[in-house]
Design a protein around this motif. Structure first.
Motif, PDB file in Angstrom:
ATOM      1  N   GLY A  76       1.458   2.340 -27.752  1.00 35.74           N
ATOM      2  CA  GLY A  76       2.525   1.719 -28.195  1.00 35.74           C
ATOM      3  C   GLY A  76       3.851   2.674 -27.805  1.00 35.74           C
ATOM      4  N   GLU A  77       4.689   2.825 -28.896  1.00 41.32           N
ATOM      5  CA  GLU A  77       5.779   3.714 -28.519  1.00 41.32           C
ATOM      6  C   GLU A  77       5.466   5.300 -28.486  1.00 41.32           C
ATOM      7  OE1 GLU A  77       8.966   3.222 -31.288  1.00 41.32           O
ATOM      8  OE2 GLU A  77       9.360   1.064 -30.522  1.00 41.32           O
ATOM      9  N   MET A  78       4.134   5.612 -28.785  1.00 38.72           N
ATOM     10  CA  MET A  78       3.759   7.019 -28.885  1.00 38.72           C
ATOM     11  C   MET A  78       3.016   7.110 -27.200  1.00 38.72           C
ATOM     12  SD  MET A  78       1.811   7.988 -32.356  1.00 38.72           S
ATOM     13  CE  MET A  78       1.022   6.370 -32.421  1.00 38.72           C
ATOM     14  N   TYR A  79       4.156   7.546 -26.477  1.00 38.59           N
ATOM     15  CA  TYR A  79       3.729   7.390 -24.961  1.00 38.59           C
ATOM     16  C   TYR A  79       4.167   8.771 -24.330  1.00 38.59           C
ATOM     17  CZ  TYR A  79       8.451   6.348 -24.049  1.00 38.59           C
ATOM     18  OH  TYR A  79       9.975   6.422 -24.101  1.00 38.59           O
ATOM     19  N   HIS A  80       4.910   9.873 -25.126  1.00 34.12           N
ATOM     20  CA  HIS A  80       5.385  11.128 -24.310  1.00 34.12           C
ATOM     21  C   HIS A  80       4.340  12.069 -24.748  1.00 34.12           C
ATOM     22  CE1 HIS A  80       7.700  14.522 -23.634  1.00 34.12           C
ATOM     23  NE2 HIS A  80       8.753  13.676 -23.096  1.00 34.12           N
ATOM     24  N   PRO A  81       3.588  12.807 -23.613  1.00 27.82           N
ATOM     25  CA  PRO A  81       2.502  13.416 -23.856  1.00 27.82           C
ATOM     26  C   PRO A  81       3.204  14.967 -23.635  1.00 27.82           C
ATOM     27  CG  PRO A  81       2.447  12.920 -21.648  1.00 27.82           C
ATOM     28  CD  PRO A  81       3.353  11.814 -22.541  1.00 27.82           C
ATOM     29  N   GLY A  82       3.009  15.875 -24.647  1.00 30.16           N
ATOM     30  CA  GLY A  82       3.800  17.287 -24.566  1.00 30.16           C
ATOM     31  C   GLY A  82       2.703  18.305 -24.119  1.00 30.16           C
ATOM     32  N   GLY A  83       3.125  19.430 -24.307  1.00 24.31           N
ATOM     33  CA  GLY A  83       2.146  20.682 -23.737  1.00 24.31           C
ATOM     34  C   GLY A  83       0.590  20.505 -24.174  1.00 24.31           C
ATOM     35  N   VAL A  84      -0.316  21.043 -23.275  1.00 25.49           N
ATOM     36  CA  VAL A  84      -1.571  20.877 -23.354  1.00 25.49           C
ATOM     37  C   VAL A  84      -2.220  22.282 -23.329  1.00 25.49           C
ATOM     38  CG1 VAL A  84      -1.578  18.617 -22.485  1.00 25.49           C
ATOM     39  CG2 VAL A  84      -1.932  20.537 -20.848  1.00 25.49           C
ATOM     40  N   HIS A 125       7.377  14.323 -34.452  1.00 25.46           N
ATOM     41  CA  HIS A 125       7.061  14.413 -32.895  1.00 25.46           C
ATOM     42  C   HIS A 125       6.667  15.822 -32.591  1.00 25.46           C
ATOM     43  CE1 HIS A 125       8.561  14.104 -28.749  1.00 25.46           C
ATOM     44  NE2 HIS A 125       8.358  15.452 -28.863  1.00 25.46           N
ATOM     45  N   VAL A 126       5.429  15.860 -32.339  1.00 29.26           N
ATOM     46  CA  VAL A 126       4.555  16.980 -31.888  1.00 29.26           C
ATOM     47  C   VAL A 126       4.854  17.226 -30.624  1.00 29.26           C
ATOM     48  CG1 VAL A 126       2.494  18.364 -31.799  1.00 29.26           C
ATOM     49  CG2 VAL A 126       3.144  16.932 -33.958  1.00 29.26           C
ATOM     50  N   SER A 127       5.240  18.564 -30.339  1.00 23.60           N
ATOM     51  CA  SER A 127       5.922  18.623 -28.692  1.00 23.60           C
ATOM     52  C   SER A 127       4.665  19.421 -27.824  1.00 23.60           C
ATOM     53  CB  SER A 127       7.209  19.610 -28.710  1.00 23.60           C
ATOM     54  OG  SER A 127       6.921  20.762 -29.334  1.00 23.60           O
ATOM     55  N   TRP A 128       3.803  20.119 -28.790  1.00 23.76           N
ATOM     56  CA  TRP A 128       2.620  20.853 -28.027  1.00 23.76           C
ATOM     57  C   TRP A 128       1.570  21.228 -29.055  1.00 23.76           C
ATOM     58  CZ3 TRP A 128       1.817  25.422 -30.310  1.00 23.76           C
ATOM     59  CH2 TRP A 128       2.876  26.184 -30.781  1.00 23.76           C
TER      60      TRP A 128
END
Length: 265
Positions: A76-84, A125-128
């Protein structure tokens, strides 16, 4: 080479030499994170379709830069992947709502099969994320890396602490062992001549809850971005530090290229 010793030998004066440039000939959108596993490259990216709608991708790429698989991540609205990050077994990626304080999913990808597994969810919001397999811990950060998190691999909160540095926002990270994380990032500064991108590297000590090392990087991409803008990976080899980055979007400069730099501490 011990991580702290290697990064202690680097500073703003250290020369970085460009040793490889790998162009990607497919739509990469806005790349976010970079990891290497099983002879493959994993590049996370966000495809923005509307203000609150998009698609999260983790591209699996071969050594020639050819796309092997496009793994869709998110909900859904969780579509922004961060650092891997790759922990030796799985590729870890956070996928969040595209706003500070949004919800996030922490996921893993099997390098061999491309199978995606949801591990746990976070009310921020977890960015990585990076994984410490030895101790069964996952480390991550909030929007702009203003706060750090540590969870168990099952998602139980272990630690939460403020970033003591305001130098740059860490965008992508690599777990180096012994509680140490190498981070890259960016700060966009405003001045009389317009916006300026300041890039840099840092060493996060999760055990001491400090930033053990931090310095700027004066390298810029074809499109004019600091090379530490988003995707980043670092390896500490005998006598050399190798940094791989992918700062440009597919519609900028020469398109997305994976740039490899080497420096000698």
């Amino acid at each position: 080479m011990p991580a702290l010793d290697a990064l202690d030998g680097l500073d703003r004066q250290t020369p970085w030499h460009l040793v490889d440039r790998l162009p990607l000939d497919f739509a990469t959108f806005h790349p976010q994170g970079l990891a290497f596993a099983a002879g493959l490259t994993f590049l996370s990216s966000v495809e923005i379709q509307a203000e609150t709608r998009g698609v999260g991708h983790v591209f699996i790429i071969d050594e020639r830069g050819a796309l092997q698989r496009d793994v869709i991540v998110g909900d859904g609205e969780m579509y922004h992947p961060g650092g891997v990050d790759f922990d030796g077994s799985s590729v870890w990626v956070s996928v969040a709502q595209y706003r500070p304080g949004g919800q996030s999913m922490i996921m893993t990808i099997d390098p061999a099969s491309g199978e995606v597994r949801e591990r746990f969810r976070v009310a921020d919001h977890v960015s990585w994320v990076v994984c410490d397999r030895v101790n069964g811990l996952v480390h991550g950060a909030s929007w702009g890396s203003r706060f750090f998190y540590t969870w168990t691999v099952a998602g139980a909160l272990v630690a939460y602490w403020p970033n003591p540095s305001g130098f740059i926002d860490y965008q992508d990270c690599r777990f180096l062992g012994e509680g140490l994380i190498a981070a890259s990032g960016i700060a966009v500064l405003s001045g009389a001549s317009g916006a300026f991108e300041l890039g840099g590297l840092a060493l996060i000590d999760t055990a001491q809850r400090t930033i053990a090392r931090e310095f700027p990087i004066g390298l810029y991409s074809t499109a004019g971005h600091t090379v530490t803008r988003n995707p980043f990976s670092i390896s500490l080899d005998s006598g050399c530090v190798t940094m791989r980055v992918a700062p440009d979007d597919d519609d900028e400069g020469n398109g997305t290229e994976i740039l490899t730099y080497c420096a000698t501490p």
